[in-house]
Design a protein around this motif. Structure first.
Motif, PDB file in Angstrom:
ATOM      1  N   ASN A  33     -35.679 -44.951  -6.907  1.00  0.00           N
ATOM      2  CA  ASN A  33     -36.068 -43.941  -5.925  1.00  0.00           C
ATOM      3  C   ASN A  33     -37.508 -43.479  -6.147  1.00  0.00           C
ATOM      4  O   ASN A  33     -38.095 -43.726  -7.198  1.00  0.00           O
ATOM      5  CB  ASN A  33     -35.119 -42.739  -6.007  1.00  0.00           C
ATOM      6  N   ASP A  34     -38.013 -42.780  -5.158  1.00  0.00           N
ATOM      7  CA  ASP A  34     -39.401 -42.316  -5.223  1.00  0.00           C
ATOM      8  C   ASP A  34     -39.634 -41.398  -6.411  1.00  0.00           C
ATOM      9  O   ASP A  34     -38.732 -40.712  -6.883  1.00  0.00           O
ATOM     10  CB  ASP A  34     -39.767 -41.563  -3.938  1.00  0.00           C
ATOM     11  N   LEU A  35     -40.862 -41.396  -6.870  1.00  0.00           N
ATOM     12  CA  LEU A  35     -41.281 -40.513  -7.940  1.00  0.00           C
ATOM     13  C   LEU A  35     -42.542 -39.782  -7.479  1.00  0.00           C
ATOM     14  O   LEU A  35     -43.121 -40.108  -6.439  1.00  0.00           O
ATOM     15  CB  LEU A  35     -41.577 -41.309  -9.209  1.00  0.00           C
ATOM     16  N   ASN A  36     -42.952 -38.785  -8.231  1.00  0.00           N
ATOM     17  CA  ASN A  36     -44.219 -38.124  -7.944  1.00  0.00           C
ATOM     18  C   ASN A  36     -44.873 -37.733  -9.258  1.00  0.00           C
ATOM     19  O   ASN A  36     -44.286 -37.913 -10.336  1.00  0.00           O
ATOM     20  CB  ASN A  36     -44.007 -36.893  -7.054  1.00  0.00           C
ATOM     21  N   GLY A  37     -46.074 -37.209  -9.187  1.00  0.00           N
ATOM     22  CA  GLY A  37     -46.738 -36.824 -10.420  1.00  0.00           C
ATOM     23  C   GLY A  37     -48.216 -36.569 -10.247  1.00  0.00           C
ATOM     24  O   GLY A  37     -48.763 -36.648  -9.140  1.00  0.00           O
ATOM     25  N   ILE A  38     -48.861 -36.271 -11.373  1.00  0.00           N
ATOM     26  CA  ILE A  38     -50.298 -35.979 -11.416  1.00  0.00           C
ATOM     27  C   ILE A  38     -50.868 -36.574 -12.695  1.00  0.00           C
ATOM     28  O   ILE A  38     -50.321 -36.366 -13.785  1.00  0.00           O
ATOM     29  CB  ILE A  38     -50.568 -34.458 -11.438  1.00  0.00           C
ATOM     30  N   VAL A  39     -51.960 -37.317 -12.578  1.00  0.00           N
ATOM     31  CA  VAL A  39     -52.683 -37.751 -13.771  1.00  0.00           C
ATOM     32  C   VAL A  39     -54.161 -37.412 -13.598  1.00  0.00           C
ATOM     33  O   VAL A  39     -54.679 -37.346 -12.479  1.00  0.00           O
ATOM     34  CB  VAL A  39     -52.507 -39.260 -14.073  1.00  0.00           C
ATOM     35  N   ILE A  40     -54.825 -37.213 -14.724  1.00  0.00           N
ATOM     36  CA  ILE A  40     -56.244 -36.832 -14.726  1.00  0.00           C
ATOM     37  C   ILE A  40     -57.041 -37.957 -15.363  1.00  0.00           C
ATOM     38  O   ILE A  40     -56.737 -38.402 -16.474  1.00  0.00           O
ATOM     39  CB  ILE A  40     -56.462 -35.536 -15.534  1.00  0.00           C
ATOM     40  N   THR A  41     -58.065 -38.405 -14.663  1.00  0.00           N
ATOM     41  CA  THR A  41     -58.930 -39.454 -15.195  1.00  0.00           C
ATOM     42  C   THR A  41     -60.390 -39.033 -15.097  1.00  0.00           C
ATOM     43  O   THR A  41     -60.721 -38.006 -14.509  1.00  0.00           O
ATOM     44  CB  THR A  41     -58.698 -40.790 -14.463  1.00  0.00           C
ATOM     45  N   ARG A  42     -61.238 -39.830 -15.664  1.00  0.00           N
ATOM     46  CA  ARG A  42     -62.678 -39.542 -15.670  1.00  0.00           C
ATOM     47  C   ARG A  42     -63.271 -39.790 -14.288  1.00  0.00           C
ATOM     48  O   ARG A  42     -62.787 -40.636 -13.529  1.00  0.00           O
ATOM     49  CB  ARG A  42     -63.343 -40.455 -16.692  1.00  0.00           C
ATOM     50  N   ASP A  63     -64.248 -29.730 -18.020  1.00  0.00           N
ATOM     51  CA  ASP A  63     -64.781 -28.909 -16.927  1.00  0.00           C
ATOM     52  C   ASP A  63     -63.644 -28.241 -16.161  1.00  0.00           C
ATOM     53  O   ASP A  63     -62.463 -28.407 -16.492  1.00  0.00           O
ATOM     54  CB  ASP A  63     -65.673 -29.736 -15.995  1.00  0.00           C
ATOM     55  N   LYS A  64     -64.010 -27.477 -15.125  1.00  0.00           N
ATOM     56  CA  LYS A  64     -63.026 -26.696 -14.367  1.00  0.00           C
ATOM     57  C   LYS A  64     -62.037 -27.601 -13.626  1.00  0.00           C
ATOM     58  O   LYS A  64     -60.872 -27.243 -13.448  1.00  0.00           O
ATOM     59  CB  LYS A  64     -63.720 -25.761 -13.373  1.00  0.00           C
ATOM     60  N   ALA A  65     -62.508 -28.770 -13.190  1.00  0.00           N
ATOM     61  CA  ALA A  65     -61.598 -29.697 -12.507  1.00  0.00           C
ATOM     62  C   ALA A  65     -60.449 -30.099 -13.428  1.00  0.00           C
ATOM     63  O   ALA A  65     -59.288 -30.163 -13.019  1.00  0.00           O
ATOM     64  CB  ALA A  65     -62.361 -30.930 -12.031  1.00  0.00           C
ATOM     65  N   GLY A  66     -60.766 -30.371 -14.690  1.00  0.00           N
ATOM     66  CA  GLY A  66     -59.736 -30.708 -15.666  1.00  0.00           C
ATOM     67  C   GLY A  66     -58.823 -29.530 -15.968  1.00  0.00           C
ATOM     68  O   GLY A  66     -57.613 -29.688 -16.123  1.00  0.00           O
ATOM     69  N   THR A  71     -53.425 -27.199 -15.208  1.00  0.00           N
ATOM     70  CA  THR A  71     -52.560 -26.118 -14.730  1.00  0.00           C
ATOM     71  C   THR A  71     -51.548 -26.652 -13.726  1.00  0.00           C
ATOM     72  O   THR A  71     -50.361 -26.279 -13.754  1.00  0.00           O
ATOM     73  CB  THR A  71     -53.393 -24.998 -14.092  1.00  0.00           C
ATOM     74  N   ASP A  72     -52.001 -27.546 -12.851  1.00  0.00           N
ATOM     75  CA  ASP A  72     -51.090 -28.159 -11.865  1.00  0.00           C
ATOM     76  C   ASP A  72     -49.999 -28.975 -12.558  1.00  0.00           C
ATOM     77  O   ASP A  72     -48.830 -28.962 -12.136  1.00  0.00           O
ATOM     78  CB  ASP A  72     -51.876 -29.054 -10.901  1.00  0.00           C
ATOM     79  N   ILE A  73     -50.368 -29.686 -13.623  1.00  0.00           N
ATOM     80  CA  ILE A  73     -49.387 -30.475 -14.375  1.00  0.00           C
ATOM     81  C   ILE A  73     -48.347 -29.564 -15.023  1.00  0.00           C
ATOM     82  O   ILE A  73     -47.139 -29.822 -14.958  1.00  0.00           O
ATOM     83  CB  ILE A  73     -50.096 -31.340 -15.442  1.00  0.00           C
ATOM     84  N   ILE A  74     -48.806 -28.488 -15.631  1.00  0.00           N
ATOM     85  CA  ILE A  74     -47.885 -27.536 -16.263  1.00  0.00           C
ATOM     86  C   ILE A  74     -46.903 -26.973 -15.240  1.00  0.00           C
ATOM     87  O   ILE A  74     -45.690 -26.916 -15.481  1.00  0.00           O
ATOM     88  CB  ILE A  74     -48.675 -26.400 -16.945  1.00  0.00           C
ATOM     89  N   ASN A  75     -47.429 -26.572 -14.087  1.00  0.00           N
ATOM     90  CA  ASN A  75     -46.570 -25.998 -13.038  1.00  0.00           C
ATOM     91  C   ASN A  75     -45.587 -27.022 -12.476  1.00  0.00           C
ATOM     92  O   ASN A  75     -44.495 -26.656 -12.017  1.00  0.00           O
ATOM     93  CB  ASN A  75     -47.428 -25.429 -11.910  1.00  0.00           C
ATOM     94  N   SER A 100     -56.499 -26.868 -21.372  1.00  0.00           N
ATOM     95  CA  SER A 100     -55.806 -25.596 -21.184  1.00  0.00           C
ATOM     96  C   SER A 100     -55.997 -24.750 -22.440  1.00  0.00           C
ATOM     97  O   SER A 100     -55.142 -24.735 -23.323  1.00  0.00           O
ATOM     98  CB  SER A 100     -54.317 -25.826 -20.905  1.00  0.00           C
ATOM     99  N   PRO A 101     -57.131 -24.058 -22.553  1.00  0.00           N
ATOM    100  CA  PRO A 101     -57.408 -23.270 -23.756  1.00  0.00           C
ATOM    101  C   PRO A 101     -56.337 -22.205 -24.000  1.00  0.00           C
ATOM    102  O   PRO A 101     -55.763 -21.662 -23.056  1.00  0.00           O
ATOM    103  CB  PRO A 101     -58.756 -22.605 -23.449  1.00  0.00           C
TER     104      PRO A 101
END
Length: 233
Positions: A33-42, A63-66, A71-75, A100-101
């Motif tokens: 089935n479908d999945l979803n998610g978020i990853v952060i790259t350069r 930076d702020k984008a990261g 924060t989006d990943i945590i939520n 996430s300081p």
């Protein structure tokens, strides 16, 4: 194996977008089935994914984008339960992209310290021991947000010795370093940083989760590629 509940893919690193793309292809071939998610790259390392959101951020300076993407990943993972699966895609560069300081530390303080650490000649293990103790996601802390969901980490190593806790500062792996280790690095290289940072590293309440913590009971870590493999080929 496809879980009963949701499947969420998260990650960080210079290879994380390509890893996410490959994971989507493999998942679809399985007929799951479908999945979803978020990853952060350069910046400049984006890949086209259908279900997984790719966010670009700064490396090697956070930076702020990261910060916003983390924060989006945590939520995204906090509401998940024990029938859900979190696949974590980790590669080199994840330490600066997953940002996430801890409380009372600003992004500017983190940036200034990162700059000092990168310039002083410290090893990556030493640098990451400091990063882990000033982050709410590194050094196994990301697993805190994921618990009690099942965690499967797929990692590409870029560090000498392929130490799991050093790759991207080990967001889902028990930390074997301490606050004292982090302070020792600052003193060893005469690193200048804010009073806030010193106070946090001296606090007994700021220690990272260790291997006996229950948050790792349903978590597995898999090293899927390492520099030595590339040299041998």
């Amino acid at each position: 194996k496809e879980p009963i509940g949701k499947t969420v893919v998260i990650g960080a690193g210079k290879a994380s977008a390509e890893m996410a793309r490959a994971f989507e292809i493999a998942w679809k071939k399985k007929g799951f089935n479908d999945l979803n998610g978020i990853v952060i790259t350069r910046y400049g390392h984006n890949r086209k994914c259908r279900n997984i959101k790719i966010i670009e951020a700064s490396h090697p300076m956070p930076d702020k984008a990261g910060l916003d993407a983390t924060t989006d990943i945590i939520n995204l993972i906090k509401p998940l339960g024990n029938e859900d699966l979190i696949v974590v895609l980790i590669s080199g560069g994840g330490s600066s992209l997953l940002v996430s300081p801890v409380k009372n530390i600003s992004l500017k303080e983190k940036q200034d310290l990162t700059n000092e650490l990168l310039r002083c000649g410290a090893t990556i293990s030493e640098i990451n021991s400091v990063r882990k103790h000033l982050s709410s996601v590194k050094g196994g802390n990301l697993a805190n947000y994921a618990y009690p969901a099942k965690i499967i980490t797929l990692a590409i190593s870029d560090v000498p010795g392929d130490e799991f806790g050093v790759i991207a500062s080990g967001p889902t792996y028990p930390d074997n370093t301490t606050n004292k280790d982090a302070l020792d690095v600052l003193f060893k290289y005469n690193i200048r940083c804010s009073k806030n940072i010193y106070e946090i590293l001296k606090s007994e309440n700021n220690e990272t989760p260790k291997k006996n913590n229950k948050i790792f009971n349903n978590s597995t870590f898999n090293l899927i590629a390492r520099p030595q493999n590339a040299l041998l080929k």
